[in-house]
Design an enzyme around this catalytic site. Structure first.
Site, PDB file in Angstrom:
ATOM      1  N   CYS A   1      22.510  -2.369  -1.778  1.00 29.76           N
ATOM      2  CA  CYS A   1      21.703  -2.860  -0.708  1.00 29.76           C
ATOM      3  C   CYS A   1      20.612  -2.056  -0.738  1.00 29.76           C
ATOM      4  CB  CYS A   1      22.552  -2.629   0.481  1.00 29.76           C
ATOM      5  SG  CYS A   1      23.636  -3.999   0.879  1.00 29.76           S
TER       6      CYS A   1
ATOM      7  N   ASP B   1     -20.125 -10.431  -4.009  1.00 28.13           N
ATOM      8  CA  ASP B   1     -21.271 -11.027  -4.140  1.00 28.13           C
ATOM      9  C   ASP B   1     -22.319 -10.362  -3.004  1.00 28.13           C
ATOM     10  OD1 ASP B   1     -22.983 -13.583  -3.608  1.00 28.13           O
ATOM     11  OD2 ASP B   1     -21.746 -13.914  -1.681  1.00 28.13           O
TER      12      ASP B   1
ATOM     13  N   ASP C   1     -17.650 -14.347   0.117  1.00 28.80           N
ATOM     14  CA  ASP C   1     -17.582 -15.322   0.874  1.00 28.80           C
ATOM     15  C   ASP C   1     -18.326 -16.784   0.669  1.00 28.80           C
ATOM     16  OD1 ASP C   1     -20.421 -14.638   1.404  1.00 28.80           O
ATOM     17  OD2 ASP C   1     -20.098 -15.013   3.636  1.00 28.80           O
TER      18      ASP C   1
ATOM     19  N   ASP D   1      26.273   4.515   1.325  1.00 30.49           N
ATOM     20  CA  ASP D   1      25.765   3.300   1.116  1.00 30.49           C
ATOM     21  C   ASP D   1      24.836   2.905   2.390  1.00 30.49           C
ATOM     22  OD1 ASP D   1      25.403   0.515   0.314  1.00 30.49           O
ATOM     23  OD2 ASP D   1      26.936  -0.122   1.810  1.00 30.49           O
TER      24      ASP D   1
END
Length: 746
Positions: A401, A443, A640, A726
């Site tokens: 787990c 850009d 964009d 555990d």
């Protein structure tokens, strides 16, 4: 291209990744199911299937494993198996063409209908833990252990039976889940390991320990559920920011209605201090808007007529009338929540490796435990009870787990933390990949710059500066062109009284003309102005110098006179310089890719101190990204504009800049909602921090198991410490991952 259907479910009661694995295995084996994605931290499951699949049967299968299920959409949605495309928000055109009209359109979406399959409402994260099924089972098991201790002290002869009964109280629901999981294709579940260990302890008369271990297992599961719910609640809390009601204007009157009933096109009133109840466009009023809940922007933004506002943001000091542009299920916050939940279902490479590893790891643990239990007694004649006891402890120690949850817990926390600060990442693979970027292509317009030109210079050739601005603003009144809006914004800032213009005409590609105060006025490009009047050499030199600085110059003529000129430029974002500096400090190569003219691009590039590639077509940008990858760089593309789409698709990671528009949110690998260049570095930092956290989690989970494995074999620890190792490791790993939620605000 094949078409399949896709249905999403809310699954309540999942505590760790083994829960997701059991559900995945069970549903994947059902007829017609093509693919399954389960997220523990989002509490969701997405099933891709054909039209013949029985949706109700899928829900019942998951319910049979011990979970509560609700279908998130009554109508399954078509899913196209097509190549992945990247996109972004908008394109920019800097030609000085005027459009004296205004329009505003918003996204329109269909409202998904929530449909419960079984009507359960008692999951660990839907109320106090003691009201959940697991909470009640844990309390009952704890009470049974306490009663067994009391009975054992009063009647020692039946102590062993009292603890056996107490153990069965907690074990029966665990065993039922183990059997259902085994029948559904997961024989090596934690529930099966727990059942074998408890029954084995019963066989060797260690009933007191068996009862305590079962109780501790239930407590551990409960803690895991609470811890996992923290990351889930972090992103869900965004949805709570949207008000439940809105003030709707209807037939000249205002009435309060549920926000979820607002239709696109409706007009709502937002009072000062109220949260805005829907995405929309301001119809009337000017106010400062606190957008921190949605975009992470710490400073309130001043907004007026035709400006966009987001649901969940806070209106400042004036009443606003807002036209709704998106239904409640499609507003920005709803989309962010939906996208983050979907992202949590997409596994990172590290997570996929851990999943594959655990499939072999768990059977190996069972084999080792069996060998430890039987080999020493058979080979060396050792005591059977002692070594069976140790074998049972190893079964519990070996539960995967903590290891399996180590990656998804960290990724879910990071995705949630990023989303709350306007950083959207489409899944663990994207989050993991961001930290590996070594080159970023950006850009110019709308990414490095604001995308909105500003007036930088007013040249008074024959009139005063104020008159030049006043007459130019008169010509531009009513225009929606970016250059026109910059002139009008400057006039408003300067408090200029704008005279009326008559007979206004747009001259395509040249400028605009009108009659103002009885005189013919022209505003347009220097070339168009030169066709009307002679421009002296000294003025041409000045205009050329401004052009060389990357500025657009519009010349004003009054009748036959050269009255003045106005220079405008799309200026770099306020944080562009510092944002690029942050990337350089991280060793990232930066290059600007733009379709703008070389002179303008070079001027901006020189200001920002970066390499410039200008006058590029979309295919040129794509080619350059490919060249960078061929040189060994891991490339991110930030843009964009629609013309960036090929380059975004070619890059390792495509990042959409700005605004939270539909295209940006739904097609890019990642999106920066509030358009800050510095957020690119923040994304990279979050990625690297997440990977460090994952490595810590893996080390903790495996380290604890190794320590307790050794101490169990040499006889120092037993069943109690084994179950604590555990569940304790799982809780520790989850809490460590939740530290990522404390991402520093920008």
């Amino acid at each position: 291209m094949s078409t399949s259907l896709q249905t999403r479910f809310r699954v309540e009661g999942m505590d760790c990744a083994s829960c997701a694995s059991k559900i995945d295995t069970a549903v994947r084996r059902m007829p017609g199911v093509e693919d399954v994605s389960v997220s523990v931290t989002a509490g969701t499951m997405t099933v891709s299937h054909d039209e013949n699949s029985d949706i109700a049967a899928i829900g019942k299968k998951v319910t049979g494993l011990g979970y509560d299920v609700a279908q998130l959409s009554a109508d399954v949605s078509p899913k196209q198996d097509a190549p992945h495309q990247h996109g972004s928000c908008c394109a920019h055109d800097h030609g000085h063409h005027h459009d004296h009209s205004h329009s505003s359109n918003g996204p329109v979406g269909a409202a998904p209908v929530v449909e419960g399959l079984h009507g359960h409402d008692h999951a660990p994260n839907s109320g106090p833990w003691w009201k959940s099924k697991k909470g009640r089972t844990t309390i009952l098991a704890g009470a049974a252990v306490v009663v067994a201790y009391g009975v054992g002290h009063l009647f020692p002869a039946i102590q062993i039976y009292a603890f056996a009964i107490a153990m069965l109280v907690g074990l029966l629901p665990i065993a039922r889940r183990a059997i259902m999981a085994a029948l559904a294709g997961t024989p090596f579940s934690i529930e099966m390991l727990m059942t074998i260990a408890a029954l084995g302890a019963l066989v060797i008369n260690a009933t007191e320990e068996a009862a305590a271990v079962v109780f501790l297992f239930l407590v551990g599961e409960l803690l895991e559920g609470v811890a996992a719910g923290k990351a889930r609640d972090s992103i869900k809390s965004l949805a709570a920011l949207v008000p439940k009601t809105a003030l709707l204007e209807d037939a000249g009157k205002t009435r309060e209605v549920p926000a979820e009933t607002l239709n696109v096109g409706a007009v709502i009133l937002v009072r000062p201090g109220d949260r805005i109840s829907a995405d929309g466009v301001i119809v009337s009023g000017d106010s400062s808007i606190d957008e921190a809940p949605v975009t992470g922007e710490s400073v309130p933004v001043n907004k007026g007529v035709d400006d966009t506002v987001f649901a969940g943001t806070v209106n400042g000091n004036a009443a606003l009338r807002v036209r709704v542009t998106a239904a409640a299920q499609d507003n920005t916050i709803a989309r962010v929540v939906r996208l983050v939940e979907e992202a949590q279902e997409k596994k990172a490479p590290t997570e996929r490796f851990i999943d594959r590893f655990s499939k072999y790891y768990t059977p190996a643990v069972v084999l080792v435990a069996a060998l430890v239990a039987v080999a020493p007694p058979i080979v060396m004649g050792a005591d059977w009870n002692e070594w069976i006891y140790k074998g049972l402890a190893i079964l519990l120690i070996g539960c995967p787990c903590a290891l399996v949850i180590s990656t998804p817990a960290a990724i879910a926390a990071s995705l949630s933390a990023g989303a709350r600060r306007g950083l959207l990442m489409k899944g663990g693979a994207v989050l993991e990949g961001l930290g590996k970027l070594t080159a970023i292509a950006l850009d110019k317009t709308g990414t490095l710059t604001e995308g909105k030109p500003k007036v930088t210079d007013i040249l008074p050739f024959d009139l005063a500066e104020t008159d030049v601005l006043r007459l130019a603003a008169a010509l531009e009144t009513g225009s929606s062109h970016p250059l026109a809006l910059s002139i009008l914004a400057m006039a408003e800032d300067e408090g200029v009284i704008i005279p009326a213009a008559h007979d206004a005409k747009a001259l395509g590609g040249k400028g605009v003309t009108a009659t103002v105060e009885g005189q013919e006025i022209f505003l347009g490009s220097p070339r168009a102005a030169a066709e009307r009047v002679a421009i002296p050499t000294q003025h041409l030199v000045t205009i050329t110098a401004l052009n060389d600085a990357g500025k657009t110059v519009s010349v004003l003529l009054v009748g036959e006179k050269l009255a003045g000129a106005i220079a405008m430029r799309d200026e770099p974002r306020a944080d562009a310089m510092s944002g690029l500096s942050s990337l350089k400090q991280r060793g990232v190569k930066i290059v600007m890719l733009t379709g703008d003219n070389k002179r303008t691009a070079e001027a901006i590039g020189q200001t920002l101190g970066i390499e410039v590639r200008a006058e590029l077509m979309p295919q040129d940008k794509q080619r350059i990204v490919g060249e960078l990858k061929a040189q060994g760089f891991v490339v991110g593309k930030v843009g964009d504009g629609i013309n960036d789409a090929p380059a975004l698709a070619a890059a390792d990671i495509g990042i959409a800049m700005g605004g939270g528009t539909d295209v940006a949110l739904e097609t890019a690998d990642a999106a920066i909602l509030h358009g800050r260049v510095a957020d690119i570095a923040r994304m990279i930092d979050l990625s690297k921090r997440t990977m460090r956290n994952i490595h810590q989690n893996i080390a903790m989970s495996l380290g604890l198991k190794l320590v307790f494995l050794v101490t169990t074999i040499i006889g120092v620890t037993g069943l109690w410490p084994a179950i604590l190792a555990d569940t304790g490791a799982t809780v520790l790993v989850t809490m460590n991952a939740l530290r990522l939620l404390r991402l520093k605000s920008a």
